[in-house]
Design a protein around this motif. Structure first.
Motif, short mmCIF file in Angstrom:
data_model
loop_
_atom_site.label_atom_id
_atom_site.label_comp_id
_atom_site.label_asym_id
_atom_site.label_seq_id
_atom_site.Cartn_x
_atom_site.Cartn_y
_atom_site.Cartn_z
N ARG A 295 0.84 -1.21 0.00
CA ARG A 295 0.00 0.00 0.00
C ARG A 295 0.87 1.26 0.00
O ARG A 295 0.65 2.20 -0.77
N GLU A 296 1.83 1.29 0.89
CA GLU A 296 2.70 2.46 0.99
C GLU A 296 3.49 2.65 -0.31
O GLU A 296 3.63 3.77 -0.82
N TYR A 297 4.01 1.57 -0.83
CA TYR A 297 4.86 1.62 -2.00
C TYR A 297 4.11 2.21 -3.20
O TYR A 297 4.59 3.15 -3.85
N ILE A 298 2.94 1.67 -3.48
CA ILE A 298 2.17 2.14 -4.63
C ILE A 298 1.72 3.58 -4.43
O ILE A 298 1.72 4.39 -5.37
N ALA A 299 1.37 3.94 -3.20
CA ALA A 299 0.95 5.32 -2.93
C ALA A 299 2.08 6.30 -3.23
O ALA A 299 1.86 7.38 -3.81
N ILE A 300 3.30 5.95 -2.88
CA ILE A 300 4.43 6.83 -3.15
C ILE A 300 4.71 6.92 -4.64
O ILE A 300 4.95 8.00 -5.19
N VAL A 301 4.69 5.78 -5.33
CA VAL A 301 4.91 5.80 -6.78
C VAL A 301 3.87 6.70 -7.46
O VAL A 301 4.19 7.51 -8.33
N ARG A 302 2.62 6.59 -7.03
CA ARG A 302 1.57 7.44 -7.62
C ARG A 302 1.81 8.91 -7.32
O ARG A 302 1.57 9.78 -8.17
N ASP A 303 2.29 9.23 -6.13
CA ASP A 303 2.57 10.63 -5.79
C ASP A 303 3.70 11.18 -6.67
O ASP A 303 3.66 12.35 -7.09
N VAL A 304 4.72 10.36 -6.92
CA VAL A 304 5.80 10.80 -7.79
C VAL A 304 5.27 11.08 -9.19
O VAL A 304 5.58 12.10 -9.80
N LEU A 305 4.44 10.15 -9.70
CA LEU A 305 3.90 10.30 -11.05
C LEU A 305 2.96 11.50 -11.15
O LEU A 305 2.91 12.18 -12.18
N ARG B 123 3.14 14.28 -9.54
CA ARG B 123 4.01 15.47 -9.53
C ARG B 123 3.24 16.74 -9.16
O ARG B 123 3.40 17.81 -9.75
N GLU B 124 2.39 16.62 -8.17
CA GLU B 124 1.59 17.76 -7.74
C GLU B 124 2.26 18.54 -6.61
O GLU B 124 1.94 19.71 -6.41
N ALA B 125 3.16 17.88 -5.90
CA ALA B 125 3.83 18.52 -4.77
C ALA B 125 5.06 17.70 -4.42
O ALA B 125 5.19 16.54 -4.84
N PRO B 126 5.98 18.24 -3.64
CA PRO B 126 7.09 17.43 -3.13
C PRO B 126 6.54 16.20 -2.40
O PRO B 126 5.53 16.28 -1.70
N VAL B 127 7.21 15.09 -2.58
CA VAL B 127 6.70 13.82 -2.06
C VAL B 127 7.07 13.66 -0.60
O VAL B 127 8.24 13.75 -0.21
N THR B 128 6.05 13.41 0.20
CA THR B 128 6.26 13.06 1.61
C THR B 128 5.46 11.81 1.90
O THR B 128 4.45 11.53 1.24
N ALA B 129 5.91 11.06 2.89
CA ALA B 129 5.21 9.84 3.28
C ALA B 129 5.49 9.58 4.75
O ALA B 129 6.65 9.66 5.19
N LYS C 4 14.93 16.73 2.70
CA LYS C 4 13.77 17.59 2.50
C LYS C 4 12.87 16.97 1.44
O LYS C 4 13.33 16.21 0.58
N PRO C 5 11.57 17.26 1.48
CA PRO C 5 10.67 16.72 0.45
C PRO C 5 11.08 17.22 -0.94
O PRO C 5 11.41 18.40 -1.11
N LEU C 6 11.07 16.31 -1.91
CA LEU C 6 11.48 16.65 -3.27
C LEU C 6 10.39 16.26 -4.26
O LEU C 6 9.60 15.35 -4.01
N LYS C 7 10.39 16.95 -5.38
CA LYS C 7 9.49 16.64 -6.48
C LYS C 7 10.33 16.22 -7.68
O LYS C 7 11.38 16.79 -7.92
#
Length: 348
Positions: A117-127, A129-135, A156-159
């Protein structure tokens, strides 16, 4: 129903004829080519190498192991291949098993569903590209906290510094157990089953329906959900001769994969009603007698989960699969056998 070619992973070197088979599949109109990895060849590089000589076939990992890369590294590879292929990449991922994850990657295997769950959520956040990625974690915290041992506290959070070609790049989840299958329907764009049988289609549809009922609003419509099933295939002068060709393959997965207490492949095949026979296969394999292990694989099991025989036999067997939830049959076979099946696979 579409057809794909499973290029798999290799031990001694690239499979003979695979580069030519990928080119043939692209020209013949097959839907996709899929790669895999265990603890040798990786899943991404062959797609870039072989895919460079193609123009229309989809390029997909089937599967890339989650523990081999952080979620952000996987997203980087996916975006890169999608750009290079002009939007033809599909990301298939899976949790693998404890023997590989803990023995090869040196990572704990516990809580595979939560990690997925965590893994796919992060991949989707990267794709996205709406904001720097945090988890928040706990498995993949971003950025890592300063109090974590060895951390210097300067993350720091990165995009992503490239724009993805497709923010909705499809993500498919490999799953064999019931809970993981429903999870694929809930959070992914497709399911990658192995050792599936048309006889268990009703159970598969129930598990998928349970996951679809939990899908979050705004996710891709379930009518676009892909079920890409890997199916072993052997061409021979008779069904039984082809069955014999596949017995060592199934013996390897039933007896040589996983540990004595965790073999997800054997468990999937056992759910078809062959638990006792597969225990015998595993016992022979553990004793080092691969020939007896292969001989103990029931012919009925091979026929349930594989396509075997002459091209005419295989054409007849495909009719059972056409009535299932499977949308793409990913063929695991000697790539040099594909031209003999051209009429069957292309309808010509």
């Amino acid at each position: 129903m579409r057809f794909g070619l499973h290029a798999g992973y290799w031990a001694g070197g690239p499979p003979a004829g695979m580069a030519q088979a990928v080119t043939w599949a692209d020209g013949a109109g097959l839907d996709s080519v899929w790669t895999a990895e265990s603890y040798g060849s990786d899943a991404f590089t062959p797609l870039a190498w072989w895919g460079a000589g193609t123009s229309r076939i989809r390029l997909a990992t089937g599967i890339a192991q989650m523990s081999a890369r952080t979620p952000t590294a996987t997203a980087m590879a996916a975006m890169t291949l999608d750009h290079l292929s002009g939007g033809r990449f599909a990301l298939g991922i899976g949790a693998s098993g404890p023997q590989v994850v803990e023995g090869w990657y040196g990572a704990p295997y516990a809580k595979p569903l939560a990690r997925t769950r965590e893994y796919i959520a992060i991949v989707r956040d990267v794709l996205a590209r709406e904001a720097p990625v945090t988890a928040p974690g706990p498995h993949y915290p971003l950025p890592i906290a300063g109090e974590v041992s060895g951390a210097v506290g300067q993350g720091k959070p990165l995009k992503a510094n490239i724009h993805p070609l497709r923010a909705d790049l499809p993500i498919l989840l490999a799953a064999q157990g019931p809970k993981n299958t429903s999870l694929a329907a809930e959070i992914a764009d497709g399911w990658l089953p192995a050792f599936l049988s048309p006889a268990t289609d009703a159970q598969a549809r129930e598990l998928l329906a349970a996951g679809f009922a939990k899908r979050a609003a705004g996710t891709r419509d379930v009518s676009q959900f892909e079920v890409a099933a890997s199916v072993p295939l052997a061409v021979a002068e008779s069904v039984e001769a082809a069955v014999d060709l596949l017995r060592p393959h199934l013996a390897l997965y039933a007896g040589g994969m996983g540990s004595s207490s965790h073999n997800f492949h054997r468990e999937a095949m056992a759910r078809l009603g062959f638990a006792e026979e597969l225990q015998e296969v595993a016992a022979h394999y553990a004793a080092g007698d691969k020939a007896r292990a292969a001989a103990a694989v029931p012919s009925e099991l091979v026929r349930e989960i594989a396509l075997v025989g002459t091209p005419s036999d295989i054409a007849a067997q495909l009719r059972r699969w056409e009535e299932t939830c499977v949308t793409t049959l990913v063929l695991q076979t000697d790539p040099r056998a594909l031209p003999a099946l051209a009429g069957v696979l292309t309808g010509s």
